[in-house]
Design a protein around this motif. Structure first.
Motif, PDB file in Angstrom:
ATOM      1  N   LEU A 106       0.817  -1.212   0.000  1.00 30.90           N
ATOM      2  CA  LEU A 106       0.000   0.000   0.000  1.00 30.90           C
ATOM      3  C   LEU A 106       0.853   1.266   0.000  1.00 30.90           C
ATOM      4  CD1 LEU A 106      -2.808  -1.203   2.402  1.00 30.90           C
ATOM      5  CD2 LEU A 106      -3.099  -0.595  -0.009  1.00 30.90           C
ATOM      6  N   PHE A 107       1.954   1.275   0.736  1.00 32.53           N
ATOM      7  CA  PHE A 107       2.856   2.431   0.702  1.00 32.53           C
ATOM      8  C   PHE A 107       3.456   2.603  -0.699  1.00 32.53           C
ATOM      9  CE2 PHE A 107       3.440   2.197   5.500  1.00 32.53           C
ATOM     10  CZ  PHE A 107       2.879   3.450   5.742  1.00 32.53           C
ATOM     11  N   ILE A 108       3.809   1.504  -1.349  1.00 33.44           N
ATOM     12  CA  ILE A 108       4.341   1.590  -2.714  1.00 33.44           C
ATOM     13  C   ILE A 108       3.284   2.130  -3.667  1.00 33.44           C
ATOM     14  CG2 ILE A 108       5.136   0.217  -4.688  1.00 33.44           C
ATOM     15  CD1 ILE A 108       6.599  -1.582  -2.600  1.00 33.44           C
ATOM     16  N   LEU A 109       2.067   1.596  -3.598  1.00 31.18           N
ATOM     17  CA  LEU A 109       0.987   2.087  -4.468  1.00 31.18           C
ATOM     18  C   LEU A 109       0.706   3.563  -4.229  1.00 31.18           C
ATOM     19  CD1 LEU A 109      -1.501  -0.932  -4.361  1.00 31.18           C
ATOM     20  CD2 LEU A 109      -0.150  -0.148  -6.322  1.00 31.18           C
ATOM     21  N   ALA A 110       0.704   3.968  -2.970  1.00 33.56           N
ATOM     22  CA  ALA A 110       0.482   5.379  -2.640  1.00 33.56           C
ATOM     23  C   ALA A 110       1.574   6.243  -3.258  1.00 33.56           C
ATOM     24  CB  ALA A 110       0.438   5.570  -1.121  1.00 33.56           C
ATOM     25  N   SER A 111       2.801   5.810  -3.124  1.00 32.98           N
ATOM     26  CA  SER A 111       3.933   6.562  -3.638  1.00 32.98           C
ATOM     27  C   SER A 111       3.883   6.715  -5.155  1.00 32.98           C
ATOM     28  CB  SER A 111       5.234   5.868  -3.219  1.00 32.98           C
ATOM     29  OG  SER A 111       6.338   6.530  -3.767  1.00 32.98           O
ATOM     30  N   VAL A 112       3.679   5.608  -5.840  1.00 34.25           N
ATOM     31  CA  VAL A 112       3.640   5.633  -7.303  1.00 34.25           C
ATOM     32  C   VAL A 112       2.458   6.476  -7.788  1.00 34.25           C
ATOM     33  CG1 VAL A 112       3.302   4.176  -9.354  1.00 34.25           C
ATOM     34  CG2 VAL A 112       4.904   3.470  -7.564  1.00 34.25           C
ATOM     35  N   SER A 113       1.316   6.330  -7.148  1.00 35.83           N
ATOM     36  CA  SER A 113       0.135   7.110  -7.533  1.00 35.83           C
ATOM     37  C   SER A 113       0.383   8.602  -7.356  1.00 35.83           C
ATOM     38  CB  SER A 113      -1.080   6.700  -6.691  1.00 35.83           C
ATOM     39  OG  SER A 113      -1.451   5.381  -6.974  1.00 35.83           O
ATOM     40  N   LEU A 114       1.006   8.981  -6.254  1.00 37.41           N
ATOM     41  CA  LEU A 114       1.282  10.393  -5.997  1.00 37.41           C
ATOM     42  C   LEU A 114       2.248  10.957  -7.037  1.00 37.41           C
ATOM     43  CD1 LEU A 114       0.874  12.889  -4.264  1.00 37.41           C
ATOM     44  CD2 LEU A 114       2.694  12.049  -2.758  1.00 37.41           C
ATOM     45  N   ALA A 115       3.314  10.232  -7.323  1.00 42.68           N
ATOM     46  CA  ALA A 115       4.296  10.710  -8.294  1.00 42.68           C
ATOM     47  C   ALA A 115       3.663  10.885  -9.675  1.00 42.68           C
ATOM     48  CB  ALA A 115       5.491   9.760  -8.353  1.00 42.68           C
ATOM     49  N   PHE A 116       2.912   9.897 -10.129  1.00 44.36           N
ATOM     50  CA  PHE A 116       2.271  10.007 -11.438  1.00 44.36           C
ATOM     51  C   PHE A 116       1.186  11.087 -11.436  1.00 44.36           C
ATOM     52  CE2 PHE A 116       4.338   6.015 -12.422  1.00 44.36           C
ATOM     53  CZ  PHE A 116       4.646   6.183 -13.777  1.00 44.36           C
ATOM     54  N   GLY A 117       0.411  11.162 -10.360  1.00 38.71           N
ATOM     55  CA  GLY A 117      -0.622  12.198 -10.262  1.00 38.71           C
ATOM     56  C   GLY A 117      -0.040  13.588 -10.342  1.00 38.71           C
ATOM     57  N   MET A 118       1.092  13.802  -9.702  1.00 38.52           N
ATOM     58  CA  MET A 118       1.736  15.113  -9.747  1.00 38.52           C
ATOM     59  C   MET A 118       2.313  15.395 -11.129  1.00 38.52           C
ATOM     60  SD  MET A 118       0.888  16.328  -6.963  1.00 38.52           S
ATOM     61  CE  MET A 118       1.645  17.895  -7.364  1.00 38.52           C
ATOM     62  N   GLY A 119       2.740  14.369 -11.817  1.00 42.27           N
ATOM     63  CA  GLY A 119       3.199  14.548 -13.195  1.00 42.27           C
ATOM     64  C   GLY A 119       2.086  15.091 -14.083  1.00 42.27           C
ATOM     65  N   PHE A 120       0.872  14.577 -13.887  1.00 42.83           N
ATOM     66  CA  PHE A 120      -0.268  15.094 -14.650  1.00 42.83           C
ATOM     67  C   PHE A 120      -0.565  16.540 -14.294  1.00 42.83           C
ATOM     68  CE2 PHE A 120      -1.235  10.538 -15.287  1.00 42.83           C
ATOM     69  CZ  PHE A 120      -1.362  10.556 -16.671  1.00 42.83           C
ATOM     70  N   ALA A 121      -0.392  16.903 -13.036  1.00 44.23           N
ATOM     71  CA  ALA A 121      -0.609  18.292 -12.627  1.00 44.23           C
ATOM     72  C   ALA A 121       0.380  19.219 -13.336  1.00 44.23           C
ATOM     73  CB  ALA A 121      -0.479  18.430 -11.114  1.00 44.23           C
TER      74      ALA A 121
END
Length: 176
Positions: A106-121
Motif C-alpha cells: 500500500l505504501f508503494i501504491l500510494a507513492s507511485v500514484s502520488l508521483a504520477f498524479g503530480m506529473g499530470f498536474a
C-alpha cells in the motif's frame, strides 16, 4: 458560485482538490516524522504546506491575466513536494517490508500514484507553453484526481492502518 469569473466546475474541483492536497497530504506525512530519520519527511511536509497555497495563488494570477509563469512555477514546486512525499512513502514501504506485506504494498501504491498524479498536474500547468495542451480538465479528473484521491490518499490511509496494526501486534519496523 463563480469567484473572479472562474467556471463553477473549476471552483468545485478546487474545493475538493485542496481538501486532499491541503489537508490529507500533510496529515498523511505527519506520522512519517516519527518513522523516518533525517530531514526528508519534514522537508516534504513543509514543501506541501507551502506548495498548495502557491498553486492556488498561481492559478488565480493566471486567471487575473498576470501570465502563467507563477502558476507553472508553483505547480513545479508542488510536483517536487509531491515527489518528496512519494519518496517518504517508499521509505515507509522499505521500513515495513520485513513485517507487513500489506503495508508495504500500500505504501508503494500510494507513492507511485502520488508521483504520477503530480506529473499530470505539471502537464496541465504547462498548457500555456504548448501549441496544443496535452491534458484538459476532464482528463485531469480521470488521471490526477483518481490517482491522488484513490491511489495516493486511499492507499496511504490503508497503509498507515496496516502499519499501525503491525506495530500494535508487537512487530517493529526495521531501522533505516
Amino acid at each position: 458560485i463563480s469567484p473572479l469569473g472562474f467556471d463553477p466546475t473549476i471552483v468545485q474541483l478546487t474545493a475538493v482538490h485542496f481538501h486532499y492536497a491541503g489537508a490529507l497530504l500533510p496529515l498523511l506525512l505527519i506520522p512519517a516524522l516519527r518513522e523516518i530519520p533525517g530531514p526528508l519527511p519534514k522537508l516534504a511536509l513543509h514543501a506541501a504546506l507551502l506548495g498548495v497555497p502557491a498553486v492556488a495563488a498561481g492559478i488565480t494570477a493566471t486567471k487575473l491575466n498576470f501570465g502563467a509563469t507563477f502558476e507553472l512555477a508553483a505547480s513545479g514546486f508542488m510536483t517536487v513536494a509531491g515527489c518528496l512525499a512519494a519518496t517518504v512513502f517508499i521509505r515507509m514501504a522499505a521500513r515495513f517490508a520485513p513485517i507487513n506485506r500489506t503495508a508495504t504494498l500500500l505504501f508503494i501504491l500510494a507513492s507511485v500514484s502520488l508521483a504520477f498524479g503530480m506529473g499530470f498536474a505539471l502537464l496541465y500547468a504547462s498548457r500555456w507553453l504548448l501549441a496544443k495542451p496535452v491534458i484538459d480538465i476532464p482528463m485531469m479528473r480521470i488521471t490526477h484526481g483518481v490517482l491522488n484521491s484513490l491511489g495516493f490518499s486511499g492507499c496511504a490511509l490503508l497503509a498507515w492502518g496496516a502499519a499501525s496494526r503491525a506495530t500494535a501486534n508487537g512487530s517493529s519496523p526495521q531501522s533505516s
